[in-house]
Design a protein around this motif. Structure first.
Motif, short mmCIF file in Angstrom:
data_model
loop_
_atom_site.label_atom_id
_atom_site.label_comp_id
_atom_site.label_asym_id
_atom_site.label_seq_id
_atom_site.Cartn_x
_atom_site.Cartn_y
_atom_site.Cartn_z
N UNK A 120 -7.71 6.14 -0.23
CA UNK A 120 -7.11 7.03 -0.39
C UNK A 120 -5.75 6.58 0.81
N UNK A 121 -4.99 7.56 0.31
CA UNK A 121 -3.13 7.14 1.04
C UNK A 121 -3.24 6.54 2.50
N UNK A 122 -2.48 5.05 2.31
CA UNK A 122 -2.25 4.09 3.37
C UNK A 122 -0.66 3.97 3.64
N UNK A 124 0.76 -1.44 0.53
CA UNK A 124 0.17 0.17 -0.11
C UNK A 124 0.73 1.18 -0.16
N UNK A 125 0.27 2.43 -0.97
CA UNK A 125 0.90 3.96 -0.25
C UNK A 125 0.26 4.31 -0.94
N UNK A 126 0.81 6.02 -1.83
CA UNK A 126 -0.20 6.84 -2.09
C UNK A 126 0.67 7.46 -2.23
N UNK A 127 -0.13 9.18 -1.98
CA UNK A 127 0.31 9.90 -1.98
C UNK A 127 0.26 10.86 -0.93
N UNK A 154 -3.05 3.68 -5.34
CA UNK A 154 -2.58 3.64 -3.90
C UNK A 154 -2.17 1.66 -3.19
N UNK A 155 -2.26 0.82 -4.26
CA UNK A 155 -1.83 -0.52 -4.31
C UNK A 155 -2.11 -0.94 -4.27
N UNK A 156 -1.30 -1.95 -4.88
CA UNK A 156 -0.73 -3.94 -5.43
C UNK A 156 -1.56 -4.81 -4.89
N UNK A 157 -1.69 -6.16 -4.99
CA UNK A 157 -0.80 -7.34 -4.49
C UNK A 157 -0.44 -8.36 -5.31
N UNK A 203 -3.25 0.78 6.87
CA UNK A 203 -3.95 2.42 7.97
C UNK A 203 -4.02 3.41 7.02
N UNK A 204 -3.89 4.74 7.02
CA UNK A 204 -3.46 5.74 6.39
C UNK A 204 -4.47 7.19 7.20
N UNK A 205 -3.65 8.32 6.70
CA UNK A 205 -4.63 9.83 7.38
C UNK A 205 -5.70 9.66 7.05
N UNK A 206 -6.28 8.99 6.39
CA UNK A 206 -7.74 8.70 5.35
C UNK A 206 -8.47 8.11 5.81
#
Length: 318
Positions: free
Chosen positions: A253-255, A222-225, A235-238, A269-272
């Motif tokens: 959103x961003x994780x 996971x990730x994102x901006x 924001x993610x891949x598997x 998890x992330x800020x959103x």
């Protein structure tokens, strides 16, 4: 999936402190440690119901972004920023010993992982075209440069967001995810004695974009901006059929962190907010809107905790 997800929730245990928590290590169903800004450490011995808070004496301005705990007595912490620091306690945090220090501003430590109680690794941002990797063979007492550091591309870095951009599966296998101008997975196999680099189908380009976390089984990323944290694109891949595949119906959103809960169930998890998948990363559902930086499951047990800004600590139940 909906029925399962509805049974899963996050309960806020603590919040309201003027600190950011990014380090989290859950030993078992009772014992866990957190670390964060302003030299802050906290421990629980009752599964998160109560916490013992402290500032590490002499390091009150340090930002302890990663922690590895082995019991209610023994833990290792690292500080991002300058100076780069690694400390260890053997008495539950009453006393801390400095095990590594580097005042060179080029050194920025991002994450830490242990294969067992003796063998551990620390990942730092690139220096001289290679990612910094430090290794310990004595439980964090001493640290030395890893003999084979991975090449870094121009504009590539790692994120000290949750301590999970590095995963240590065993003393012979390491996995790193990166971001910036490129987003890659760098995996090291000791038998082959080389790093394998794989491009990832997650957002990258600006320095705030990329892959932030990989699950311990190396199957979900996971990730994102983080500067535009509600953007949901890429924001993610598997991992599927030998490659990492982009997720169409991904997290909201961003994780900054992802953790395998059991089988094909993963929490991110992330800020959103926080999200759950029960099919190995193919589809996701948001289960909580509170901001967190990290989520971790007990090494031995079922306890799952989250931690984030403003001293927030959450309990995930499923």
């Amino acid at each position: 999936m909906c029925n399962t997800a509805n049974a899963q929730k996050i309960e806020v245990l603590q919040q309201g402190r003027s600190i950011s928590i990014r380090g989290l290590s859950v030993v078992n169903d009772k014992i866990a440690w957190i670390s964060g800004s302003k030299g802050t450490i906290a421990t629980t011995r009752d599964g998160g119901k109560t916490w013992n808070w402290q500032q590490v004496k002499g390091f009150e301005t340090a930002d302890f972004r990663a922690i590895e705990a082995f019991s209610d007595k023994e833990a290792v912490i690292l500080s991002s920023g300058t100076p780069a620091l690694v400390l260890k306690t053997m008495d539950g945090g009453a006393n801390w010993s400095l095990k590594y220090r580097n005042d060179d501003k080029a050194y920025f430590l991002d994450a830490m992982g242990f294969a067992d109680k003796k063998r551990g690794y620390i990942l730092g941002d690139p220096i001289g075209g290679k990612f910094l990797v430090l290794e310990t063979k004595d439980g964090g007492e001493t640290w030395s440069p890893f003999s084979n550091m991975p090449e870094a591309l121009e504009g590539e870095a790692a994120f000290a967001a949750s301590g999970t951009c590095l995963r240590v599966e065993s003393k012979s296998y390491l996995s790193i995810v990166t971001g910036g101008k490129v987003a890659r997975n760098l995996s090291y196999n000791a038998k082959a004695q080389k790093w394998l680099a794989t491009d990832l189908p997650v957002t990258h380009g600006p320095s705030s974009n990329g892959a932030f976390s990989i699950s311990a089984d190396n199957k979900v990323i996971v990730g994102g901006n983080y500067s535009k944290d509600k953007t949901k694109d890429s924001v993610a891949c598997y991992f599927k059929a030998g490659e990492f595949v982009a997720i169409k119906d991904g997290p909201s959103g961003y994780q900054s962190g992802v953790e395998q809960i059991k089988g094909e169930t993963y929490l991110s998890t992330g800020t959103p907010g926080s999200n759950i998948t029960t099919d190995g990363g193919l589809t996701w559902k948001q289960i909580d809107a509170n901001s967190y930086n990290v989520c971790r499951k007990a090494k031995k047990g079922k306890l799952v905790l989250l931690a984030g800004d403003r001293g927030r600590i959450g309990l995930f139940t499923f």
